[in-house]
Every structure is written in structure tokens, then in C-alpha cells.
Write an enzyme that holds these catalytic residues in place. Structure first.
Site: not given
Length: 367
Positions: A137, A188, A220, A244, A248
Site C-alpha cells: 500500500y 506467503k 491462503d 487487511d 475483514d
């Protein structure tokens, strides 16, 4: 000791839920507070979403409690006009907040509101610790006619400080419980070089926390495990983008956005910012039906993570649970659990407004 708290009502239902929070702080005692503008309200008053006065007050306080910002009144596509969200991003940056904490602890009385079966979510009590100021980001980005790129970069310092927040949070959560604290570091590392570096840095920090169990999990797989066995997680620590998404996802386990608090923390000893995650809800502003419980739970996070008052934090959380077990529901909760049998026996639902819900929590707190 008296604590100085900067209250920022913001927009929409923000003033209503912060007014309720003032009553809660008064009941807890030992707080001085003053209100400042942020977001759309600050644009209307000062022409900017974050004034120097508000930022200075936030940095000088022991903690900051925020309501919500934004609304259609200030929506614009003009890049030269201020937007409410600029105030939120600005105060986070100005306060040096790099760690976002999202707890997920479904209330027993609202188990039926979760999209997962009750037996699957039962016992869930986890914390997502998300790095807030680095990663993709904030990396270099660009665009060509037929391509675009976003660069993900992390420094050792950025990883070390967020990982330490995760380990320290796990220790605090386990204190006095008799259970072993646990941190799940999500990356990852099978694909990304930043994730391989992330994992290497985590492994250099872990020996300093020999009492905390550490596991590594690919993002994942973490996304799948959150919906298949959420109760097995304690503290999840991860980078900005993964955090992020996972925060959520985990938030939806509770089934109610109106119940979710959050904390954003900076360096040790610096004030943190605490806020509900539900937004400004301009459609119900001024109707007296806003749910104050996420704000009350944000106050609990402020007490625990910002002011070192864990016992008072637990008192607030117990009071919120007790009110829900009595069957009291603001309209958002009543609609989310309609027709669903909760895991615990509760009286028939009684729909109440902001004032009634606030009074009920204060009664439980006094009891």
C-alpha cells in the site's frame, strides 16, 4: 491517576456514540477529556479534514477515542477538495500508528448471527495484529498504457516492531489464564521474497519470547483455517495487505459489524487511537438508534492496550455481554439475529435505542 483522553466524534453517528462513551468514561472515573473535530465536521469548520489543533491534541493525550468519519455530503471526485478520509489517514500518520489490532470474540448471546455454525465458532477469541504503514500500500507504484505495478517493500525494523506487538499481545491475553500464548505469523513465503524475509525476521524475534508458541502459516491456508477452525487461533500477526483481508474475514465471524472495536498503536509510551469499525452510518444519524457497543468495546481496548487497565477493560466487556444476554438489541442487532436461536438461553429480544442500551450497560457496570 487521571488520564487525558482526546475524543473525536467525527461524522454521522459519531457524535451519538461518542456521547455514549462519555457516559461510560464518567462511570469508570479518573478521566479528563476534550472533544476535537476530524473528517467532514472539520472540513465544514476549518476547510481541512485534520487541523493542526486536533493533531496536537491527539499527540498530547494519553489515548484517542474516535467515533467515525465520512458521509455523502463530502463525497467528491475533485482532487483539490478535501475528503473526510484524509483526516483519518493523516491522524494515523501524524501519531505514528503502525499496528492495527482487531479482536474477534463473538458474544455468546449473538452466536446465532454468525454465518458459521455455532459449534464451529464456539470458543473463538482471537486477535489480528496488522502492520499498518508498510508493504504494497505504501510502495512505489506506476502505470503504463498496457501495464501497472505496485511494489511491496518491508524493512527489518518495520517487521520487528509489528512482530513484537503480536508477541506482547499474546502474552497479555494469556496472563493469568493458565494457557500457553500462541502467535500465528501469516505470510506467503513459498512465493514472495518479502514474505521469506518476513519469516526470517520473525524467527530472530521468537527466541526472546520462548514462552509463546509460534507457528507460520501461508496466507491462503490462513484464510481457509479461519472459517474451518477459528477457535484454534490466538494472535495472528501479518503484513498490511494480508492483514487487511484477514481482519475483514475474521470480523465477519461475529456476524455483526456493529459489535467490532479496533485499536491502532504506535511506539511504546505513545498514545493509541481506538475506534469502532462500523463507519459513520449517515442513514441513521440523529435517529437515536445507533449501536454504542462497538464504541464501548473500543473503550475496553483503550483501557487494556492503551492505559494498562485490563481489569476495567474486562468489566466493560462483561457488562456488554450481560446486556446482550438480557435480550436487549439495537435495531442492527435485532435484524441480524431474527429467527435464529442463540447458543445461550436469553429472554425474548427487546429492541432499544442508543440511550437505553447505554443505560443498560452502565447499570451492569455498576452491579
Amino acid at each position: 491517576m487521571t488520564y487525558d483522553v482526546t475524543l473525536i466524534p467525527g461524522d454521522g453517528i459519531g457524535p451519538e456514540i461518542i456521547a455514549a462513551a462519555r457516559q461510560l468514561l464518567a462511570a469508570l472515573g479518573e478521566f479528563d477529556y476534550e472533544e476535537h473535530l476530524l473528517g467532514g465536521a472539520a472540513i465544514d469548520e476549518h476547510g481541512t479534514a485534520l487541523s493542526d489543533e486536533t493533531l496536537a491534541a491527539a499527540k498530547a493525550a494519553d489515548a484517542v477515542l474516535l467515533g467515525a468519519v465520512g458521509g455523502p455530503k463530502w463525497d467528491t471526485t475533485d482532487p483539490d477538495k478535501p475528503r473526510p478520509e484524509q483526516g483519518l489517514l493523516g491522524i494515523r500518520k501524524g501519531m505514528g500508528l503502525f499496528a492495527n489490532l482487531r479482536p474477534v470474540r463473538p458474544s455468546p448471546a449473538l452466536m446465532g448471527a454468525s454465518p458459521l455454525r455455532e459449534e464451529r465458532i464456539s470458543g473463538t477469541d482471537l486477535l489480528v495484529v496488522r502492520e499498518l504503514t508498510g508493504g504494497i500500500y505504501f510502495g512505489k507504484r506506476g502505470r503504463e498504457p498496457d501495464s501497472a505495478f505496485d511494489t511491496c517493500t518491508y524493512t527489518r525494523e518495520e517487521i520487528e516492531r509489528i512482530v513484537r506487538v503480536g508477541f506482547e499481545a499474546a502474552r497479555r491475553r494469556a496472563a493469568g489464564s493458565g494457557r500457553k500464548p500462541k502467535v500465528t505469523s501469516v505470510d506467503k513465503a513459498n512465493v514472495l521474497e518479502t514474505s521469506r524475509f518476513w519469516r526470517e525476521v520473525v524467527l530472530t524475534i521468537a527466541p526472546s519470547y520462548a514462552d509463546v508458541e509460534l507457528e507460520h502459516m501461508l496466507v491462503d491456508n490462513a484464510a481457509m483455517q479461519l472459517v474451518s477452525r477459528p477457535a484454534d487461533f490466538d494472535v495472528i500477526v501479518t503484513e498490511n495487505l494480508f492483514g487487511d483481508v484477514l481482519s475483514d474475514e475474521s470480523a465477519m465471524l461475529t456476524g455483526s459489524l456493529g459489535m467490532l472495536p479496533s485499536a491502532s498503536l504506535g511506539a511504546e509510551g505513545e498514545p493509541g487511537l481506538f475506534e469502532p469499525v462500523h463507519g459513520s452510518a449517515p442513514d441513521i444519524a440523529g435517529k437515536g438508534i445507533a449501536n454504542p457497543l462497538a464504541t464501548f468495546l473500543s473503550v475496553a481496548m483503550m483501557l487494556r492496550h492503551g492505559l494498562g487497565r485490563a481489569e476495567d477493560a474486562e468489566r466493560v466487556e462483561v457488562a456488554v455481554d450481560a446486556v446482550l444476554e438480557r435480550g436487549l438489541r439495537t435495531p442492527d442487532l435485532a435484524s441480524s439475529t431474527a429467527g435464529v436461536a442463540p447458543m445461550v438461553d436469553v429472554p425474548a429480544e427487546v429492541e432499544v435505542g442508543t440511550a437505553e442500551m447505554t443505560s443498560a450497560v452502565l447499570e451492569e457496570l455498576a452491579a
